[in-house]
Design a protein around this motif. Structure first.
Motif, short mmCIF file in Angstrom:
data_model
loop_
_atom_site.label_atom_id
_atom_site.label_comp_id
_atom_site.label_asym_id
_atom_site.label_seq_id
_atom_site.Cartn_x
_atom_site.Cartn_y
_atom_site.Cartn_z
N MET A 1 -2.74 -3.34 -9.45
CA MET A 1 -1.97 -2.40 -10.26
C MET A 1 -0.55 -2.35 -9.74
SD MET A 1 -2.55 1.67 -10.84
CE MET A 1 -4.00 1.41 -11.84
N ASN A 2 0.42 -2.42 -10.62
CA ASN A 2 1.82 -2.38 -10.21
C ASN A 2 2.29 -0.95 -10.09
OD1 ASN A 2 4.84 -2.56 -10.44
ND2 ASN A 2 4.29 -4.73 -10.52
N GLY A 3 3.07 -0.65 -9.05
CA GLY A 3 3.55 0.70 -8.83
C GLY A 3 4.68 1.12 -9.73
N ALA A 4 5.30 0.18 -10.44
CA ALA A 4 6.39 0.54 -11.34
C ALA A 4 5.84 1.22 -12.58
CB ALA A 4 7.17 -0.71 -11.74
N TRP B 1 2.26 5.09 0.49
CA TRP B 1 2.68 4.40 1.71
C TRP B 1 3.96 3.66 1.37
CZ3 TRP B 1 2.92 4.18 6.62
CH2 TRP B 1 3.00 3.00 7.36
N LEU B 2 5.08 4.10 1.94
CA LEU B 2 6.40 3.60 1.55
C LEU B 2 7.05 2.81 2.67
CD1 LEU B 2 5.85 5.85 -0.56
CD2 LEU B 2 8.26 6.47 -0.42
N MET C 1 7.31 1.55 -2.72
CA MET C 1 5.95 2.06 -2.61
C MET C 1 5.01 0.87 -2.45
SD MET C 1 3.94 4.99 -4.75
CE MET C 1 4.03 4.23 -6.38
N VAL C 2 4.53 0.67 -1.26
CA VAL C 2 3.67 -0.47 -0.95
C VAL C 2 2.24 -0.22 -1.43
CG1 VAL C 2 2.78 -1.91 0.92
CG2 VAL C 2 5.11 -0.99 1.05
N ALA D 1 -8.00 -1.36 -5.26
CA ALA D 1 -7.14 -1.46 -6.43
C ALA D 1 -5.92 -0.56 -6.31
CB ALA D 1 -7.93 -1.08 -7.69
N ASP D 2 -5.95 0.39 -5.36
CA ASP D 2 -4.81 1.27 -5.17
C ASP D 2 -3.67 0.59 -4.40
OD1 ASP D 2 -5.87 3.38 -6.49
OD2 ASP D 2 -6.63 4.40 -4.72
N LEU D 3 -3.95 -0.54 -3.76
CA LEU D 3 -2.90 -1.27 -3.08
C LEU D 3 -2.07 -1.96 -4.13
CD1 LEU D 3 -4.88 -2.75 -0.08
CD2 LEU D 3 -3.37 -0.78 -0.10
N VAL D 4 -0.82 -1.53 -4.29
CA VAL D 4 -0.02 -1.99 -5.43
C VAL D 4 1.06 -2.94 -4.97
CG1 VAL D 4 -0.43 0.14 -6.70
CG2 VAL D 4 1.53 -0.01 -5.21
N THR D 5 1.52 -3.74 -5.88
CA THR D 5 2.66 -4.59 -5.61
C THR D 5 3.87 -3.71 -5.29
OG1 THR D 5 1.82 -6.17 -7.22
CG2 THR D 5 4.13 -6.40 -6.57
#
Length: 373
Positions: free
Chosen positions: A1-4, A166-167, A177-178, A365-369
């Motif tokens: 999932m992308n954080g944008a 986690w930033l 946002m990592v 899945a919470d680890l985002v690009t």
């Protein structure tokens, strides 16, 4: 999932959509517990808040058990939304966004409530994903981050959920946002599961520790996923929290006779003080908590569950000091309106908002690009 944000406009549109100097903007955040509004005037280098509104509406009361918004909760919230609409009309708002979060995400009857908000209050609510909620909250808080510390844990304790991020911070670059995670427990839902205070013969401290242990179990997979332990031991991680819980504890620590945002926003809480104040609150019943000036009757039954979530975060990520933010989703919305980066439906480009991606189903899945704010 992308954080944008999903469907963010291209840079050429940002410039044409950005709020113009003097334009009046509004940001409304309808949470599980609170309805909050900010109205601001766009200036040459930022915005100036000209009006605000906040009311505890408890829209999500009982949703964790019933899966539905109650009639009383909807009625209370519609009345608050009418006040917000009147303020926006009086101030001449010409650019606005109103979002709803966890209570509406969970409730089976949220569609009828959104219809009532539109028909009775004239407010069009966007039900945003937990990912966008985290994105907006963290964007609203980033001015308080120390750019000389390369990593940050940022969190927002809500009524129905808690968002963590986690930033990564680098000189001359916006924060990235990592990874992010949404825990399906906030102050309302955790209180509904455990109760507001110990009952019967249970020791109040043991009751409180049961809540803390529950949250630790919920968040530990995210702790393992981001692996921040070594960086914390090296002093390379800061912590920033936004919520009624952290601002309330900061007010108590400062000894305020009444809450003052100017003194709380940007202040610091040591983890030792978090535990000391939380332990004191755990030993009190709701009536005892209500006597404290920064809590009062309206927050007395929910504050302990917020403390439990905060204590769990402090245990899992022992940074030692927490910076307090009295800002979040509303400020993130205003920043997007100011820069022209809000979703397309805010500008009337489409009849219906784009369907957003669903929230993450698991920590993996919470680890985002990495995405720049």
């Amino acid at each position: 999932m992308n954080g944008a944000l999903s469907g963010s406009p291209a840079p050429a549109l940002w410039r044409t959509r950005a709020a113009k100097p003097g334009q009046i903007m509004a940001a409304l955040d309808l949470g599980t517990n609170n309805c909050r509004l900010l109205i601001a005037r766009q200036g040459s280098g930022g915005y100036q808040v000209i009006d605000a509104f906040s009311r505890i509406v408890r829209l999500g009361e009982g949703v964790s058990q019933s899966g539905r918004l109650s009639a009383d909760a909807m009625d209370r919230t519609i009345e608050a939304l009418k006040i917000c609409a009147a303020k926006m009309e009086r101030r001449g708002v010409s650019l606005a966004r109103a979002v709803a979060t966890e209570a509406c995400r969970r409730a089976d009857n949220c569609g009828s409530f959104v219809g009532r908000a539109r028909d009775e209050a004239g407010i069009a609510l966007d039900i945003i994903t937990s990912g966008e909620e985290a994105d907006l909250a963290f964007k609203g808080c980033t001015p308080l981050l120390d750019r000389n510390t390369p990593h940050a844990i940022v969190f927002d304790i809500g009524g129905g959920s808690t968002e963590l991020g986690w930033l990564r911070l680098r000189p001359g670059r916006p924060p990235q946002m990592v990874a992010w995670h949404s825990m399906p427990f906030g102050v309302v839902s955790l209180t509904e599961e455990f109760g507001a205070e110990a009952t019967g013969d249970e020791n109040p401290t043991a009751f409180y520790r049961r809540m803390v242990d529950k949250v630790v179990g919920e968040l530990d997979p995210f702790r393992r996923a981001i692996g921040a332990g070594r960086l914390i031991s090296e002093g390379a991680v800061q912590m920033l929290g936004t919520s009624g819980t952290v601002t309330t504890l900061a007010g108590i620590q400062l000894g305020l006779a009444r809450y003052e945002r100017s003194l709380v926003d940007g202040s610091y809480l040591r983890f030792g003080d978090v535990e000391r104040i939380s332990s004191d609150l755990a030993r009190r019943d709701c009536r005892g908590r209500a006597t404290l000036p920064c809590i009062g009757v309206e927050r007395a039954d929910l504050v302990l569950s917020g403390c439990a979530i905060l204590s769990a975060i402090c245990r899992l990520w022992p940074v030692g000091t927490l910076r307090v933010a009295d800002r979040g989703v509303r400020e993130g919305i205003l920043m997007s309106l100011m820069t022209g980066t809000a979703p397309d439906n805010v500008y009337g480009d489409f009849d219906e908002p784009e369907e957003a991606a669903p929230p993450a189903a698991a920590v993996a899945a919470d680890l985002v690009t990495a995405s720049e704010f």
